[in-house]
Design an enzyme around this catalytic site. Structure first.
Site, short mmCIF file in Angstrom:
data_model
loop_
_atom_site.label_atom_id
_atom_site.label_comp_id
_atom_site.label_asym_id
_atom_site.label_seq_id
_atom_site.Cartn_x
_atom_site.Cartn_y
_atom_site.Cartn_z
CE1 TYR A 1 3.77 -6.68 4.38
CE2 TYR A 1 3.21 -8.89 5.15
CZ TYR A 1 3.27 -7.94 4.13
OH TYR A 1 2.82 -8.27 2.88
NE ARG B 1 -5.19 -2.18 3.99
CZ ARG B 1 -6.16 -2.16 3.07
NH1 ARG B 1 -7.21 -1.38 3.25
NH2 ARG B 1 -6.09 -2.92 2.02
CG ASP C 1 -4.93 2.53 5.45
OD1 ASP C 1 -5.52 3.64 5.41
OD2 ASP C 1 -4.81 1.80 4.45
CG ASP D 1 -2.00 -1.04 1.16
OD1 ASP D 1 -2.39 -1.41 0.04
OD2 ASP D 1 -2.47 -1.50 2.23
#
Length: 310
Positions: free
Chosen positions: A78, A183, A92, A50
């Site tokens: 991540y 997310r 987000d 993203d």
């Protein structure tokens, strides 16, 4: 006098760039910039990040694009910062705040909730995603104020560890299967804690066997006199597969698409009792492609490197 535009001639460039994608740039925009620096004919990325996310974005050039699917299927790691107590419409920082609640979670409560999300779980894809319904991305419906039913999908959270907690910010490290939305994981953790949450920051640190060790930035590319020197070789994408080295005769047959009974070739080291994908080289160290090593030590060609066939 009419000016004549001259089409830029791009080069055949092969290799893998481990790009540290900056915040605010889409994966495709980052690819376009890197492709321009390399003056490359053909390039592609291996799964999007993203715009608000940063970190490891492997970019494949030329022959490497043949093997990019392997990274799309690979597990990813991540570092994520979850903002507890605040929900947004996108899940987000790019969305509008929908709700704010007090955060009273203790570290012990957080650890207990994280344990519930480890292993196989079901996850409902977000409306703000590129998944398509009737040929239209879900995010386009979301921007029109339309919410569609989405079927939960099976994903696997291999690792979910608490890195730090300074309310309302919760920092976690996640290793997950393909198709996992961090997310959504952040939102679900917030829901389980009873306070809601959205993802404040996201940085990808690993894709398959590729790590951040040799990442470069777009600034590095711009400043380098010969940016192609920053490329990793094509077989950087294949390091997790066993290696088989063929002699000149067998290499020629492999490149002609022939199945090879390597069990009858005592001079060729094979990865028995392994069965599955392998990377194939000739005896000069040149990558020929990938193959499927199967029962009775039969090697079947899979994807071939064009430059090796010349």
């Amino acid at each position: 006098m009419t000016s004549v535009s001259v089409k830029r001639v791009r080069d055949a460039v092969d290799g893998v760039l481990l790009l540290d994608k900056p915040v605010g740039l889409s994966s495709n925009d980052a690819l376009i910039k890197a492709k321009r620096f390399m003056n490359a004919k053909k390039a592609g990325h291996t799964g999007t990040l993203d715009p608000f996310a940063t970190g490891l974005l492997p970019l494949c050039f030329g022959e490497a694009t043949k093997f990019s699917q392997d990274l799309l299927e690979a597990d990813k790691t991540y570092l994520a910062t979850v903002h507890l107590g605040q929900r947004t419409d996108t899940g987000d920082t790019e969305g509008q705040v929908l709700e704010t609640r007090a955060v009273n979670a203790t570290q012990a409560e957080i650890e207990a909730v994280l344990a519930r999300f480890r292993g196989p779980i079901k996850q409902v894809p977000p409306m703000y995603s590129a998944l398509k319904r009737d040929g239209k991305p879900l995010y386009e419906y979301a921007r029109e104020g339309i919410t569609l039913e989405r079927e939960a999908r099976d994903v696997v959270i291999h690792k979910l560890e608490l890195v730090s907690y300074e309310a309302p910010f919760l920092k976690i490290e996640v290793t997950c299967s393909k198709g996992t939305y961090i997310r959504v994981l952040g939102e679900d953790i917030g829901a389980a804690l009873g306070c809601g949450a959205h993802l404040n920051a996201l940085r990808r640190t690993q894709v398959g066997a590729l790590t951040t060790d040799k990442m470069v930035t777009l600034e590095d590319l711009a400043a380098h006199a010969a940016p192609r020197e920053l490329l990793a070789p094509v077989d950087a994408l294949l390091s997790s597969f066993p290696r088989i080295v063929l002699n000149a005769e067998l290499a020629k047959r492999f490149l002609h698409g022939q199945r090879l009974p390597l069990g009858k070739e005592p001079s060729i080291a094979v990865p028995a009792p392994y069965e599955g994908r392998v990377r194939i080289y000739d005896d000069t160290g040149r990558l020929l492609g990938t193959g499927i090593f199967g029962e009775y030590a039969i090697l079947a060609p899979e994807r071939l490197v064009a430059s090796a066939q010349g």
